[in-house]
Design a protein around this motif. Structure first.
Motif, PDB file in Angstrom:
ATOM      1  N   VAL A   1       0.841  -1.201   0.000  1.00  0.00           N
ATOM      2  CA  VAL A   1       0.000   0.000   0.000  1.00  0.00           C
ATOM      3  C   VAL A   1       0.880   1.257   0.000  1.00  0.00           C
ATOM      4  N   SER A   2       1.941   1.240   0.796  1.00  0.00           N
ATOM      5  CA  SER A   2       2.849   2.389   0.811  1.00  0.00           C
ATOM      6  C   SER A   2       3.470   2.618  -0.567  1.00  0.00           C
ATOM      7  N   LEU A   3       3.923   1.541  -1.194  1.00  0.00           N
ATOM      8  CA  LEU A   3       4.562   1.672  -2.507  1.00  0.00           C
ATOM      9  C   LEU A   3       3.568   2.171  -3.548  1.00  0.00           C
ATOM     10  N   ALA A   4       2.375   1.585  -3.560  1.00  0.00           N
ATOM     11  CA  ALA A   4       1.379   1.967  -4.562  1.00  0.00           C
ATOM     12  C   ALA A   4       0.938   3.415  -4.361  1.00  0.00           C
ATOM     13  N   SER A   5       0.779   3.821  -3.098  1.00  0.00           N
ATOM     14  CA  SER A   5       0.318   5.199  -2.887  1.00  0.00           C
ATOM     15  C   SER A   5       1.446   6.188  -3.203  1.00  0.00           C
ATOM     16  N   PHE A   6       2.692   5.746  -3.019  1.00  0.00           N
ATOM     17  CA  PHE A   6       3.813   6.602  -3.422  1.00  0.00           C
ATOM     18  C   PHE A   6       3.781   6.812  -4.928  1.00  0.00           C
ATOM     19  N   LEU A   7       3.562   5.746  -5.689  1.00  0.00           N
ATOM     20  CA  LEU A   7       3.502   5.866  -7.152  1.00  0.00           C
ATOM     21  C   LEU A   7       2.357   6.784  -7.587  1.00  0.00           C
ATOM     22  N   LEU A   8       1.249   6.711  -6.852  1.00  0.00           N
ATOM     23  CA  LEU A   8       0.078   7.524  -7.227  1.00  0.00           C
ATOM     24  C   LEU A   8       0.383   9.020  -7.205  1.00  0.00           C
ATOM     25  N   ILE A   9       1.331   9.403  -6.327  1.00  0.00           N
ATOM     26  CA  ILE A   9       1.653  10.830  -6.220  1.00  0.00           C
ATOM     27  C   ILE A   9       2.148  11.384  -7.561  1.00  0.00           C
ATOM     28  N   TRP A  10       2.797  10.542  -8.358  1.00  0.00           N
ATOM     29  CA  TRP A  10       3.511  11.032  -9.545  1.00  0.00           C
ATOM     30  C   TRP A  10       2.745  10.899 -10.844  1.00  0.00           C
ATOM     31  N   VAL A  11       1.545  10.343 -10.794  1.00  0.00           N
ATOM     32  CA  VAL A  11       0.819  10.115 -12.058  1.00  0.00           C
ATOM     33  C   VAL A  11      -0.489  10.918 -12.094  1.00  0.00           C
ATOM     34  N   PRO A  12      -0.922  11.317 -13.302  1.00  0.00           N
ATOM     35  CA  PRO A  12      -2.133  12.159 -13.424  1.00  0.00           C
ATOM     36  C   PRO A  12      -3.410  11.323 -13.424  1.00  0.00           C
ATOM     37  N   ALA A  13      -3.645  10.596 -12.332  1.00  0.00           N
ATOM     38  CA  ALA A  13      -4.798   9.691 -12.298  1.00  0.00           C
ATOM     39  C   ALA A  13      -6.116  10.448 -12.167  1.00  0.00           C
ATOM     40  N   ASN A  14      -6.024  11.776 -12.000  1.00  0.00           N
ATOM     41  CA  ASN A  14      -7.251  12.570 -11.834  1.00  0.00           C
ATOM     42  C   ASN A  14      -7.726  13.181 -13.147  1.00  0.00           C
ATOM     43  N   ARG A  15      -7.145  12.740 -14.273  1.00  0.00           N
ATOM     44  CA  ARG A  15      -7.544  13.376 -15.535  1.00  0.00           C
ATOM     45  C   ARG A  15      -8.975  13.049 -15.907  1.00  0.00           C
ATOM     46  N   ARG A  16      -9.479  11.911 -15.436  1.00  0.00           N
ATOM     47  CA  ARG A  16     -10.860  11.575 -15.771  1.00  0.00           C
ATOM     48  C   ARG A  16     -11.611  11.170 -14.506  1.00  0.00           C
ATOM     49  N   CYS A  17     -12.917  11.369 -14.595  1.00  0.00           N
ATOM     50  CA  CYS A  17     -13.786  10.848 -13.556  1.00  0.00           C
ATOM     51  C   CYS A  17     -13.373  11.378 -12.178  1.00  0.00           C
ATOM     52  N   SER A  18     -13.021  12.655 -12.124  1.00  0.00           N
ATOM     53  CA  SER A  18     -12.544  13.209 -10.865  1.00  0.00           C
ATOM     54  C   SER A  18     -13.166  14.573 -10.600  1.00  0.00           C
ATOM     55  N   ILE A  19     -13.213  14.945  -9.333  1.00  0.00           N
ATOM     56  CA  ILE A  19     -13.730  16.272  -8.981  1.00  0.00           C
ATOM     57  C   ILE A  19     -12.791  17.352  -9.531  1.00  0.00           C
ATOM     58  N   ASP A  20     -11.478  17.065  -9.503  1.00  0.00           N
ATOM     59  CA  ASP A  20     -10.516  18.028 -10.039  1.00  0.00           C
ATOM     60  C   ASP A  20     -10.845  18.385 -11.486  1.00  0.00           C
ATOM     61  N   ALA A  21     -11.137  17.351 -12.297  1.00  0.00           N
ATOM     62  CA  ALA A  21     -11.407  17.572 -13.726  1.00  0.00           C
ATOM     63  C   ALA A  21     -12.704  18.347 -13.924  1.00  0.00           C
ATOM     64  N   TRP A  22     -13.582  18.255 -12.934  1.00  0.00           N
ATOM     65  CA  TRP A  22     -14.851  18.984 -13.020  1.00  0.00           C
ATOM     66  C   TRP A  22     -14.633  20.444 -12.598  1.00  0.00           C
TER      67      TRP A  22
END
Lengths: 460, 367
Positions: free
Chosen positions: A129-150
């Motif tokens: 979980v620590s490793l996966a959440s660390f990776l999440l910091i660096w990728v634009p996973a909020n480009r779709r289906c996200s409040i940010d994109a809205w």
């Protein structure tokens, strides 16, 4: 010749870098973010609701430190709750894609800090979980289906560089393959141990229970488990076998979830392996959610195809290189890694052995010669004591704590010895640590621990 | 195409497993053991009889104390003391089942803490008597239970105790309140076991909340408490203790510590065998162990060490009160403590590991 080789190498490096930067669908990443955030939110709230924050972190006289992270301390009760609140908010932010990068960072930091507080609660899946959440910091996973994109239409985009999806697939591949390779050993494959202990203990499960009292079942499960872990990512990666492989993932993790006390781990893996599904599959999924969502997503936003900074690339190479190399460090130590546990952790050795011990500590006053027996439960919670009693580095830490504690109590220059009897995969228990050694004088480190007694194999 | 990939997966996952099924060692690890039958046997033939016997004794104690406080006399005091000794002996057979109805529940502590706490806080008992406060409603568990009763009955010479009771109605009322409190708590547990039995038997897994795990855990705790609190602590075996502390022995005032310890360890043994003398039939922790991988070897080692424990116990001289032996740092007490310590690993980690019983709720490493 050399010139040719360097040109080729240079070409292939650029070729690979370009391939990694090629735009692919961001949908798998968005789906991963949604699932991972949701599971982590559930996991955090579950931990809270079960009263485990208090059980694990409040009123504990002693916590076991991670080597190099001795500065991580258990916080006062209010702060422990605040830390878990931050963790839940971070997970929620990741799930919703709200202030996404900040949320991912918040989750990674609060989760990892919490895990580093007490080595007694080390779990491989927390490491994942620590490793996966660390990776999440660096990728634009909020480009779709996200409040940010809205909120900020500029965030919206349908594509992301290939590496942003690949890193998660690679991460999962490491977890599974290393877990599988670790199972290739005599006890696991030939003696079906520890499954011959664990499987019959589950013979009262509804429906499938009776199956577990068959003599063949532990052998079958051992082999299936090894093959499953080693090969599953290949079958998930191959489109023709993907669906069937994913059904196997569900069955396998559901079964282990029923059999063992492993918390949310099965859901984490069932959710995470989704990322192996095709972009088209995720496109339908994410598109469906976007259409069903009450908020309109602006499908405008041009893809900003900025290549990843070189430093990020280097960091990720090191990140994975570490993970590929670190699990092999056990080869540098003499003796059986199951017994000494030198190089056991952070190597995806999951549910691999049945090991338990009783560690009796003797503290001697060097001035009076009076020798006393420690009641471990005076200082440790049952789970801490259980973990400590079979792991040499934890025994050493506790011995140091006892020396400090009893010196304050008036014991002169305490001599601390341990009689630690450990059973491994149902073999008769024997001494793990040299009972003569004064552990108060021993320092921990990377060097082989000479005070661990050797383990001679004894067939059952 | 689909068929092919199914076939590939089947070949990879199933065939090696099937090929290997014949390779197991014979005998051990072929469980035809039914935990549910074991739980039923423990409930019906070990636990319930222990609590029912304890209740009879507690009733007798309450009525003998009632007769004594109604009409204090040397004879009545003698009967009350005899009733206490008999009741406390029964408690030794029932003190290892502190789960379910006898376990912790909110503010109520486990039965062992409610009725079996020592050393007694003599000051608190005397203050309550002076203040004529017989409610026993506070958290002062060291001022009630069997050992507070013991203090009042055995706390001085016969004439002195008799005189104390004759001269104070508050003392008489307090003693009666104490025996009534013990009786009420034991009655509660007995009543609740009737309703709990079905749940106990059907919770037949090996997870942390399962009946097997709870029974086993409390049994180990009971053994550990005998070792640590009935021998180790009074004998000054804790680091930091600079001498023995005989005032910490169990049953200090009646000077029956050794007899109590013998009864307690006998109860531990009986639970292991699943019954008392002559009635050791029925599936027990021992028969369970006999049906798992490595069980036979552990049984042999563990029982050999238990014989050493019992021999060390027999070697402790009976002619002199245990507290005096402890004060004199008698080597037989030291030897007993050592043998008890050697037993721990067999009961504690070896047994739970072989049986595959989860002893804590924390998650394990998933796969």
């Amino acid at each position: 010749m050399n010139r040719v080789r360097s040109v080729l190498a240079g070409h292939s490096w650029r070729h690979w870098a370009a391939w990694l930067e090629e735009p692919v669908s961001v949908a798998p990443l968005a789906a991963f973010r949604l699932v991972f955030g949701a599971v982590m939110l559930f996991s955090t709230l579950r931990f809270w609701a079960l009263g485990w924050i208090e059980d694990h972190y409040i009123g504990v006289p002693f916590t076991f430190k991670y080597y190099g992270f001795e500065w991580v301390q258990v916080l006062p009760p209010g702060w422990m709750y605040a830390l878990h609140a931050a963790m839940a908010l971070g997970a929620l932010g990741v799930m919703l894609g709200l202030l996404y990068r900040f949320s991912a960072l918040l989750f990674f930091l609060s989760f990892t800090y919490t895990e580093l507080i007490d080595l007694a609660y080390y779990l491989n899946h927390y490491y994942f979980v620590s490793l996966a959440s660390f990776l999440l910091i660096w990728v634009p996973a909020n480009r779709r289906c996200s409040i940010d994109a809205w909120l900020w239409p500029g965030v919206y985009g349908k594509e992301a560089p290939r590496w942003t999806v690949l890193v998660f697939k690679l991460q999962l591949a490491i977890v599974y393959i290393y877990a599988g390779l670790a199972k290739i050993n005599t006890d696991w494959l030939i003696h079906a141990l520890p499954l011959r202990i664990w499987v019959p203990a589950n013979d009262k499960l509804p429906l499938i229970g009776p199956l577990f009292s068959w003599k063949a079942t532990p052998y079958l499960f051992s082999w299936i488990g090894m093959l499953y872990d080693t090969l599953i990512v290949f079958f998930l990666a191959w489109p023709r076998t993907r669906l069937l492989a994913y059904l196997t993932v569900i069955v396998f993790h559901t079964l282990t979830g029923l059999m063992f006390q492993i918390g949310v781990f099965p859901i984490v893996m069932i959710g995470a392996t989704w990322i192996y599904f095709s972009p088209a599959f995720h496109e339908r999924l994410i598109g469906g959610i976007e259409r069903a969502a009450p908020i309109p997503f602006l499908a405008a936003g041009p893809l900003r195809a900025k290549p990843a900074p070189r430093a990020l690339g280097m960091m990720l190479v090191l990140f994975f290189a570490f993970q590929l190399v670190f699990p092999w460090r056990y080869l540098a130590y003499p003796g059986n890694v199951f017994w000494t546990e030198e190089g056991y952790r952070f190597s995806w050795r999951v549910m691999l052995m049945e090991k338990a011990g009783t560690a009796t500590f003797y503290v001697t006053d060097r001035k009076t010669g009076r020798k006393g027996v420690v009641d471990n439960s005076e200082f440790l919670k049952p789970h801490q004591e259980k973990q400590m009693a079979m792991q040499p580095d934890m025994i050493l830490q506790f011995a140091h704590f006892l020396a400090r504690h009893y010196e304050k109590q008036g014991v002169h220059d305490p001599l601390v010895q341990v009689e630690a009897y450990v059973t491994l995969n149902a073999r008769p228990s024997r001494l793990l640590i040299d009972p003569e050694v004064d552990l108060a004088q021993v320092e921990d480190g990377w060097k082989p621990k000479k005070w661990i007694l050797p383990y001679e194999d004894e067939s059952l | 195409m689909k068929t092919n990939s199914t076939l590939v997966l089947f070949l990879l996952f199933a065939v090696p497993g099937l090929l290997l099924t014949g390779c197991g060692t014979e005998g051990e690890g072929t469980p035809d053991f039914d935990r549910e039958e074991m739980l039923l046997h423990y409930s019906a033939n070990v636990i319930k009889p222990a609590f029912q016997g304890l209740q009879q004794e507690a009733e007798n104690l309450d009525s003998q104390v009632g007769a004594f406080v109604d009409a204090p006399s040397a004879a009545a005091l003698g009967s009350a003391k005899a009733a206490w000794l008999s009741a406390y002996a029964a408690w030794q057979s029932a003190n290892a089942f502190n789960f379910g109805p006898a376990g912790e529940d909110g503010l109520r502590k486990g039965l062992i803490e409610e009725v079996g706490t020592w050393p007694v806080a003599v000051g608190k008992v005397e203050n309550a008597i002076t203040a004529a406060d017989h409610s026993l409603s506070g958290f002062d568990r060291d001022a009630r239970g069997f050992l507070a009763i013991e203090y009042l009955l055995f706390g001085g010479g016969e004439a002195e105790v008799l005189q104390q009771f004759e001269g104070s109605s508050s003392r008489r009322a307090h003693l009666k309140a104490l025996t009534a409190d013990v009786l009420a708590r034991v009655q509660d547990v007995n009543e609740a076991w009737e309703g709990y039995e079905a749940e106990f038997v059907s919770n037949n897994g090996t997870d942390a909340g399962s009946s097997t795990s709870r029974l086993y855990n409390e049994w180990v705790r009971s053994f550990e408490s005998a070792k640590n609190f009935k021998v180790g602590l009074p004998a000054g075996k804790r680091p930091g203790q600079v001498q023995s502390e005989p005032q910490l022995v169990e049953a200090f005032y009646s000077a029956t510590s050794l007899a109590q310890l013998k009864a307690h360890l006998q109860a531990i043994e009986d639970i292991y065998y699943g019954g008392g003398e002559g009635d050791r039939q029925g599936p027990s922790l021992k028969t369970y162990l006999d049906n798992v991988v490595g069980g036979t070897a552990l049984i042999a080692e563990s029982e050999a060490q238990w014989a050493n424990v019992m021999a060390a116990l027999e070697a402790v001289p009976e002619g002199q009160p245990f507290r005096e032996l402890i004060a004199a740092e008698d080597p037989t007490v030291e030897a007993l403590h050592t043998e008890l310590q050697r037993q721990t690993r067999f009961f504690k980690s070896d047994m739970s590991s072989l049986l595959g019983i989860a002893i804590t709720f924390s998650s394990g490493d998933g796969d």
